[in-house]
Design a protein around this motif. Structure first.
Motif, PDB file in Angstrom:
ATOM      1  N   VAL A   1       0.805  -1.217   0.000  1.00  0.00           N
ATOM      2  CA  VAL A   1       0.000   0.000   0.000  1.00  0.00           C
ATOM      3  C   VAL A   1       0.844   1.276   0.000  1.00  0.00           C
ATOM      4  CG1 VAL A   1      -1.961  -1.094   1.162  1.00  0.00           C
ATOM      5  CG2 VAL A   1      -0.118  -0.068   2.533  1.00  0.00           C
ATOM      6  N   MET A   2       2.152   1.162   0.141  1.00  0.00           N
ATOM      7  CA  MET A   2       2.996   2.345   0.332  1.00  0.00           C
ATOM      8  C   MET A   2       3.601   2.776  -1.001  1.00  0.00           C
ATOM      9  SD  MET A   2       6.307   2.625   2.830  1.00  0.00           S
ATOM     10  CE  MET A   2       7.454   4.001   2.689  1.00  0.00           C
ATOM     11  N   PRO A   3       3.182   3.943  -1.542  1.00  0.00           N
ATOM     12  CA  PRO A   3       3.731   4.392  -2.829  1.00  0.00           C
ATOM     13  C   PRO A   3       5.228   4.657  -2.728  1.00  0.00           C
ATOM     14  CG  PRO A   3       1.759   5.630  -2.217  1.00  0.00           C
ATOM     15  CD  PRO A   3       2.185   4.865  -0.999  1.00  0.00           C
ATOM     16  N   ALA A   4       5.990   4.137  -3.719  1.00  0.00           N
ATOM     17  CA  ALA A   4       7.440   4.326  -3.707  1.00  0.00           C
ATOM     18  C   ALA A   4       8.001   4.036  -5.094  1.00  0.00           C
ATOM     19  CB  ALA A   4       8.086   3.402  -2.667  1.00  0.00           C
ATOM     20  N   PHE A   5       8.568   5.072  -5.732  1.00  0.00           N
ATOM     21  CA  PHE A   5       9.284   4.898  -6.991  1.00  0.00           C
ATOM     22  C   PHE A   5       8.441   4.142  -8.027  1.00  0.00           C
ATOM     23  CE2 PHE A   5      12.503   5.004  -3.575  1.00  0.00           C
ATOM     24  CZ  PHE A   5      13.171   6.165  -3.937  1.00  0.00           C
ATOM     25  N   GLN A   6       7.241   4.604  -8.266  1.00  0.00           N
ATOM     26  CA  GLN A   6       6.328   4.022  -9.244  1.00  0.00           C
ATOM     27  C   GLN A   6       6.016   2.553  -8.949  1.00  0.00           C
ATOM     28  OE1 GLN A   6       8.323   4.847 -12.964  1.00  0.00           O
ATOM     29  NE2 GLN A   6       7.456   6.890 -13.084  1.00  0.00           N
ATOM     30  N   ASP A   7       6.066   2.222  -7.676  1.00  0.00           N
ATOM     31  CA  ASP A   7       5.790   0.865  -7.225  1.00  0.00           C
ATOM     32  C   ASP A   7       5.044   0.961  -5.905  1.00  0.00           C
ATOM     33  OD1 ASP A   7       5.748  -1.851  -7.108  1.00  0.00           O
ATOM     34  OD2 ASP A   7       7.915  -2.139  -6.911  1.00  0.00           O
ATOM     35  N   LEU A   8       4.714  -0.160  -5.334  1.00  0.00           N
ATOM     36  CA  LEU A   8       4.086  -0.194  -4.018  1.00  0.00           C
ATOM     37  C   LEU A   8       4.929  -1.069  -3.092  1.00  0.00           C
ATOM     38  CD1 LEU A   8       0.299  -0.608  -4.916  1.00  0.00           C
ATOM     39  CD2 LEU A   8       1.453   1.458  -4.074  1.00  0.00           C
ATOM     40  N   TRP A   9       5.268  -0.521  -1.935  1.00  0.00           N
ATOM     41  CA  TRP A   9       6.028  -1.252  -0.934  1.00  0.00           C
ATOM     42  C   TRP A   9       5.081  -1.749   0.156  1.00  0.00           C
ATOM     43  CZ3 TRP A   9      10.719   2.533   0.028  1.00  0.00           C
ATOM     44  CH2 TRP A   9      11.618   2.407  -1.049  1.00  0.00           C
ATOM     45  N   PRO A  10       5.505  -2.767   0.912  1.00  0.00           N
ATOM     46  CA  PRO A  10       4.664  -3.253   2.015  1.00  0.00           C
ATOM     47  C   PRO A  10       4.546  -2.212   3.118  1.00  0.00           C
ATOM     48  CG  PRO A  10       6.789  -4.373   2.011  1.00  0.00           C
ATOM     49  CD  PRO A  10       6.714  -3.591   0.734  1.00  0.00           C
ATOM     50  N   ARG A  11       3.448  -2.268   3.815  1.00  0.00           N
ATOM     51  CA  ARG A  11       3.115  -1.272   4.833  1.00  0.00           C
ATOM     52  C   ARG A  11       4.225  -1.087   5.872  1.00  0.00           C
ATOM     53  NH1 ARG A  11      -2.089   0.000   5.897  1.00  0.00           N
ATOM     54  NH2 ARG A  11      -2.770  -2.034   5.093  1.00  0.00           N
ATOM     55  N   TRP A  12       4.891  -2.170   6.259  1.00  0.00           N
ATOM     56  CA  TRP A  12       5.852  -2.093   7.354  1.00  0.00           C
ATOM     57  C   TRP A  12       7.036  -1.197   7.054  1.00  0.00           C
ATOM     58  CZ3 TRP A  12      10.979  -3.529   7.106  1.00  0.00           C
ATOM     59  CH2 TRP A  12      11.381  -4.283   6.001  1.00  0.00           C
ATOM     60  N   ARG A  13       7.335  -0.975   5.778  1.00  0.00           N
ATOM     61  CA  ARG A  13       8.551  -0.233   5.429  1.00  0.00           C
ATOM     62  C   ARG A  13       8.469   1.255   5.762  1.00  0.00           C
ATOM     63  NH1 ARG A  13      11.435  -2.112  -0.080  1.00  0.00           N
ATOM     64  NH2 ARG A  13      12.743  -0.351   0.587  1.00  0.00           N
ATOM     65  N   GLN A  14       7.273   1.756   6.042  1.00  0.00           N
ATOM     66  CA  GLN A  14       7.184   3.175   6.380  1.00  0.00           C
ATOM     67  C   GLN A  14       7.798   3.500   7.729  1.00  0.00           C
ATOM     68  OE1 GLN A  14       2.849   4.424   7.453  1.00  0.00           O
ATOM     69  NE2 GLN A  14       2.666   2.537   6.239  1.00  0.00           N
ATOM     70  N   VAL A  15       8.096   2.503   8.543  1.00  0.00           N
ATOM     71  CA  VAL A  15       8.751   2.771   9.830  1.00  0.00           C
ATOM     72  C   VAL A  15      10.153   2.173   9.871  1.00  0.00           C
ATOM     73  CG1 VAL A  15       6.611   3.029  11.130  1.00  0.00           C
ATOM     74  CG2 VAL A  15       7.647   0.773  10.917  1.00  0.00           C
ATOM     75  N   LEU A  16      10.713   1.839   8.701  1.00  0.00           N
ATOM     76  CA  LEU A  16      12.071   1.290   8.658  1.00  0.00           C
ATOM     77  C   LEU A  16      13.068   2.241   9.313  1.00  0.00           C
ATOM     78  CD1 LEU A  16      13.759  -1.118   7.439  1.00  0.00           C
ATOM     79  CD2 LEU A  16      14.215   0.396   5.511  1.00  0.00           C
ATOM     80  N   HIS A  17      12.939   3.548   9.031  1.00  0.00           N
ATOM     81  CA  HIS A  17      13.883   4.514   9.602  1.00  0.00           C
ATOM     82  C   HIS A  17      13.765   4.582  11.118  1.00  0.00           C
ATOM     83  CE1 HIS A  17      10.211   6.924   9.416  1.00  0.00           C
ATOM     84  NE2 HIS A  17      10.777   7.787  10.244  1.00  0.00           N
ATOM     85  N   ARG A  18      12.549   4.367  11.636  1.00  0.00           N
ATOM     86  CA  ARG A  18      12.378   4.406  13.091  1.00  0.00           C
ATOM     87  C   ARG A  18      13.090   3.236  13.745  1.00  0.00           C
ATOM     88  NH1 ARG A  18       6.145   5.994  14.357  1.00  0.00           N
ATOM     89  NH2 ARG A  18       6.814   5.284  16.420  1.00  0.00           N
ATOM     90  N   ALA A  19      13.109   2.091  13.066  1.00  0.00           N
ATOM     91  CA  ALA A  19      13.850   0.947  13.602  1.00  0.00           C
ATOM     92  C   ALA A  19      15.333   1.281  13.702  1.00  0.00           C
ATOM     93  CB  ALA A  19      13.636  -0.277  12.724  1.00  0.00           C
ATOM     94  N   GLY A  20      15.855   1.993  12.692  1.00  0.00           N
ATOM     95  CA  GLY A  20      17.247   2.415  12.754  1.00  0.00           C
ATOM     96  C   GLY A  20      17.490   3.412  13.865  1.00  0.00           C
ATOM     97  N   GLN A  21      16.613   4.380  13.995  1.00  0.00           N
ATOM     98  CA  GLN A  21      16.790   5.408  15.016  1.00  0.00           C
ATOM     99  C   GLN A  21      16.629   4.860  16.428  1.00  0.00           C
ATOM    100  OE1 GLN A  21      13.937   8.360  13.605  1.00  0.00           O
ATOM    101  NE2 GLN A  21      15.598   9.605  12.794  1.00  0.00           N
ATOM    102  N   GLN A  22      15.957   3.722  16.574  1.00  0.00           N
ATOM    103  CA  GLN A  22      15.746   3.150  17.899  1.00  0.00           C
ATOM    104  C   GLN A  22      16.683   1.979  18.195  1.00  0.00           C
ATOM    105  OE1 GLN A  22      11.538   2.464  18.735  1.00  0.00           O
ATOM    106  NE2 GLN A  22      10.984   4.239  17.489  1.00  0.00           N
TER     107      GLN A  22
END
Length: 385
Positions: A159-180
């Protein structure tokens, strides 16, 4: 009596503390150099290697990569840092960074209701990422399978728009996993990026961490203001203003006059050099100094503001520093064992500056382990090319 500070004096101190006036001695741990910068932008790893290398005598890209991948306990990690973008951080500073970044208020999700995750779901995803990556390196697809298995099919919805494609929902918090502290980058598997979990640590208390991050920012880039700090961190301006107010009331920072306007330094840190720093330096894409040193119109004077910024944003062009201010742009293109370096000055060079430019180009070549070839002329590449 309020201390008054000019741009030249502030610039001289920043350059000295950044190892840009005089490079750190050979053998200085790369983590110490990254710590002096606070963090090294590493969306493009070669840019981070140049950032570290030009600040340290003898350091090459191999030394940076060894600090990331070869040590039993890496002294550097590549992960999501300030502004949510990929940076190199000193491993021993993760307790500070992860606590402080997690404490920065986040804005509203940019995604519509049917795409975004709740805070509870975000927490589940971050926990799943940390568990899945403990002791292993996984590609993004492998990590996705593990996250969905640990959370539920909802996390894998495309569901997550990205580079003319759709990514899985979980990837929108990938950066938060890094920051935490649940995720960092591992060594590439062929052409594929991998992720792993950094060494386990106990984060600092949130209040202590954000205050220390302000003080560290002021020591490296001060005098500064809440607005400059918020811009550097991508934090809400009102939150930064309140934080500075609290630190001032506690005696942790003190007010000065910087170029005629109020600004702040860490308490007691009011010694600034009398002599400006002279010399030529080459800084790569998104170098920490070009991003954090403010006010931007003084770092990018005159034509540099138009040529070296992209819509007012710093970092999109590698920059030529002359006597502490931006005086041109440059571009590097690897060609086998050679690297073609084109430098576009915005003014005339003296003979001394020309020699120093040649030395800097040679140093960039040493860092990248390539033979440099210098051309003085127009940089045709666009921003972040």
């Amino acid at each position: 009596m309020t201390v008054r500070i000019t741009w030249d004096r502030a610039s001289a101190r920043r350059l000295r503390r950044q190892f840009l006036a005089t490079p750190a001695e050979a053998g200085t741990p790369v983590a110490d150099v990254v710590g002096a910068m606070l963090a090294a932008h590493a969306q493009v790893l070669s840019a981070a290697e140049v950032s570290v290398g030009v600040r340290t005598a003898g350091t090459t890209r191999a030394d940076v990569r060894a600090a990331l991948w070869d040590d039993r306990v890496p002294s550097l990690v590549k992960t999501h840092g300030p502004r949510g973008t990929v940076h190199l951080l000193a491993t021993h500073e993760l307790p500070l960074w992860c606590a402080a970044l997690a404490a920065v208020p986040s804005g509203a999700s940019p995604f519509p209701a049917g795409v975004r995750v709740t805070e509870e779901q975000a927490g589940q995803i971050v926990t799943a990422i940390g568990e899945a990556l403990d002791g292993v390196c996984l590609t993004i697809d492998e990590l996705g399978e593990e996250v969905v298995a640990r959370t539920g099919p909802w996390a894998g919805d495309l569901v997550m728009p990205a580079f003319q494609d759709l990514w899985p929902r979980w990837r929108q918090v990938l950066h938060r996993a890094g920051q935490q502290g649940a995720l960092c980058f591992g060594p590439n598997r062929g052409r594929k990026v991998t992720y792993t979990r950094p060494p386990h640590f106990d984060p600092l208390p949130a209040k202590e961490a954000v205050r220390e991050l302000v003080r560290r920012h002021l020591r490296a880039y001060g005098p500064s203001t809440p607005a400059y700090f918020a811009k550097w961190l991508a934090a809400p301006g009102g939150w930064a203003t309140g934080l500075f107010r609290e630190l001032a009331a506690e005696g942790g920072i003190e007010e000065v006059v910087f170029e005629g306007a109020p600004a702040w330094v860490a308490a007691g840190d009011v010694d600034f050099p009398e002599e400006p720093v002279r010399g030529v330096r080459l800084l790569p894409y998104f170098d920490a100094y070009g991003i954090a040193a403010q006010p931007r119109e003084l770092l990018f004077p005159g034509d540099a503001y138009r040529r070296a910024l992209a819509g007012g944003q710093a970092g999109n062009y590698p920059v030529l520093l002359v006597d502490g201010v931006v005086a041109g742009v440059w571009h590097e293109r690897r060609q086998g064992r050679r690297t073609a370096v084109t430098v576009e000055p915005l003014g005339r060079f003296t003979a001394r500056q020309g020699r120093e430019l040649g030395e800097q180009v040679e140093r960039v070549g040493e860092v990248l382990e390539a033979r440099p070839e210098l051309t003085i002329g127009k940089v045709a590449a666009g921003p972040h090319a």
